[in-house]
Write a protein that holds these residues in place. Structure first.
Motif, PDB file in Angstrom:
ATOM      1  N   GLU A 260       0.827  -1.216   0.000  1.00 26.25           N
ATOM      2  CA  GLU A 260       0.000   0.000   0.000  1.00 26.25           C
ATOM      3  C   GLU A 260       0.859   1.263   0.000  1.00 26.25           C
ATOM      4  O   GLU A 260       1.841   1.342   0.722  1.00 26.25           O
ATOM      5  N   PRO A 261       0.477   2.241  -0.805  1.00 23.40           N
ATOM      6  CA  PRO A 261       1.208   3.520  -0.786  1.00 23.40           C
ATOM      7  C   PRO A 261       0.729   4.403   0.367  1.00 23.40           C
ATOM      8  O   PRO A 261      -0.352   4.175   0.915  1.00 23.40           O
ATOM      9  N   GLU A 262       1.531   5.386   0.719  1.00 27.14           N
ATOM     10  CA  GLU A 262       1.076   6.403   1.657  1.00 27.14           C
ATOM     11  C   GLU A 262       0.561   7.594   0.869  1.00 27.14           C
ATOM     12  O   GLU A 262       0.909   7.778  -0.299  1.00 27.14           O
ATOM     13  N   LEU A 263      -0.276   8.372   1.498  1.00 26.69           N
ATOM     14  CA  LEU A 263      -0.820   9.567   0.847  1.00 26.69           C
ATOM     15  C   LEU A 263      -0.529  10.772   1.728  1.00 26.69           C
ATOM     16  O   LEU A 263      -0.868  10.770   2.909  1.00 26.69           O
ATOM     17  N   VAL A 264       0.124  11.772   1.145  1.00 27.19           N
ATOM     18  CA  VAL A 264       0.492  12.974   1.892  1.00 27.19           C
ATOM     19  C   VAL A 264      -0.431  14.125   1.509  1.00 27.19           C
ATOM     20  O   VAL A 264      -0.531  14.488   0.338  1.00 27.19           O
ATOM     21  N   LEU A 265      -1.116  14.657   2.495  1.00 31.04           N
ATOM     22  CA  LEU A 265      -1.903  15.881   2.293  1.00 31.04           C
ATOM     23  C   LEU A 265      -1.006  17.059   2.620  1.00 31.04           C
ATOM     24  O   LEU A 265      -0.363  17.068   3.658  1.00 31.04           O
ATOM     25  N   PHE A 266      -0.949  18.030   1.718  1.00 27.57           N
ATOM     26  CA  PHE A 266      -0.095  19.174   2.022  1.00 27.57           C
ATOM     27  C   PHE A 266      -0.772  20.478   1.618  1.00 27.57           C
ATOM     28  O   PHE A 266      -1.758  20.490   0.876  1.00 27.57           O
ATOM     29  N   THR A 267      -0.239  21.561   2.135  1.00 29.54           N
ATOM     30  CA  THR A 267      -0.675  22.884   1.693  1.00 29.54           C
ATOM     31  C   THR A 267       0.562  23.674   1.293  1.00 29.54           C
ATOM     32  O   THR A 267       1.631  23.472   1.854  1.00 29.54           O
ATOM     33  N   ASP A 268       0.387  24.531   0.337  1.00 27.78           N
ATOM     34  CA  ASP A 268       1.439  25.456  -0.119  1.00 27.78           C
ATOM     35  C   ASP A 268       2.567  24.769  -0.889  1.00 27.78           C
ATOM     36  O   ASP A 268       2.768  25.048  -2.055  1.00 27.78           O
ATOM     37  N   ALA A 269       3.331  23.949  -0.216  1.00 30.76           N
ATOM     38  CA  ALA A 269       4.488  23.359  -0.885  1.00 30.76           C
ATOM     39  C   ALA A 269       4.925  22.126  -0.120  1.00 30.76           C
ATOM     40  O   ALA A 269       4.645  21.987   1.068  1.00 30.76           O
TER      41      ALA A 269
END
Ligand SMILES: [Zn+2]
Length: 280
Positions: free
Chosen positions: A101-110
């Motif tokens: 399973e992959p990980e999923l990164v939520l980010f803002t801006d950069a």
């Protein structure tokens, strides 16, 4: 789309509010152009700005932390869990092994990924080097306002498409395509890239098929919504919206019609074998 009450994935990394402190370039049109360009280049993370020297994913926690409780992150987490269930089933049945399973990164801006530095509004991308999907939720506003593809099913489709690139990485398809592209001329290289993108669309259709069968998630209008998203972000529409000439040899995602047709194929059949965009 019926998503509340679904299982939530343990693979979401919430890096929002840990911006890199880099000013976001432009606003309005500039942002849109950035989003378009990166979406056009989607699936090829080597193109994400490499201007910043490689370093560990600064600003991104090493692994999943406590689950955030806002609606947007819950939604992403449920959709990611549906993709995990889908691909775990397919990998067991087809390959007799577990799905990594992959990980999923939520980010803002950069965000600093192992594939380079990405800025906000670039659109979601998958980085094979750290096997993570990166999503800036602001892209969903772009999807709604600029591409006129509103709705949660369209948003889920975008996640499922990026997860499709992860599947291509672990099955070795991405590696083979990368090698073939390195040897090919420009036109053939683009054609290969299109086939890779269309397969990710078909894989997104597999997710929709399995999620529907197991959890009955699809509501009237949802498939049209996903197809609308696939169509709205097809390369021909993007080039037209940008005032440019439509030049098939420069397509990297495929035409709207191709994207819709491959998503449909995945959705209707539920079979990985139906997604052989490279044969024939
Ligand atoms: Zn893609």
């Amino acid at each position: 789309m019926r998503w509340t009450g679904g299982r939530r994935s343990g693979n979401v990394i919430d890096a929002r509010g840990r911006g890199m402190g880099v000013p976001v370039v432009g606003g309005g049109l500039g942002m849109a152009v950035l989003a378009l360009v990166v979406y056009l280049l989607g699936g090829d993370p080597s193109v994400i700005t490499d201007s910043v020297p490689q370093q560990p994913s600064a600003g991104v926690p090493a692994g999943p932390g406590p689950a955030a409780n806002d609606e947007a992150s819950q939604f992403v987490s449920v959709v990611l869990a549906d993709t995990e269930d889908t691909w775990n089933t397919i990998f067991r049945d087809k390959f007799g092994r577990d799905y990594p399973e992959p990980e999923l990164v939520l980010f803002t801006d950069a965000v600093q990924s192992a594939c380079g530095f990405a800025q906000a509004a670039m659109g979601p991308f998958y980085c094979p080097r750290d096997r993570r999907v990166y999503i800036d939720l602001a892209f969903y506003r772009e999807l709604r306002d600029r591409f006129r593809a509103p709705g949660d099913f369209a948003q889920a489709y975008v996640i499922a498409h990026e997860v499709g690139h992860h599947v291509q990485t672990v099955t070795g398809v991405s590696g083979q395509v990368g090698e073939a592209r390195a040897r090919a001329g420009r036109a053939e290289s683009n054609a290969l890239s299109v086939r890779q993108e269309l397969q990710a669309d078909c894989y997104a259709g597999l997710w929709a098929h399995h999620a529907q069968r197991t959890r009955d998630v699809v509501e009237p209008g949802d498939i049209e919504e996903a197809l609308g998203a696939a169509s709205a972000i097809g390369d021909d529409r993007i080039q037209r919206a940008g005032g440019g000439r439509v030049a098939p040899e420069s397509f990297t995602h495929g035409t709207s019609e191709q994207r819709m047709s491959w998503f449909r194929r995945g959705y209707d059949t539920g079979q990985m074998d139906a997604c052989d965009t490279f044969g024939g």
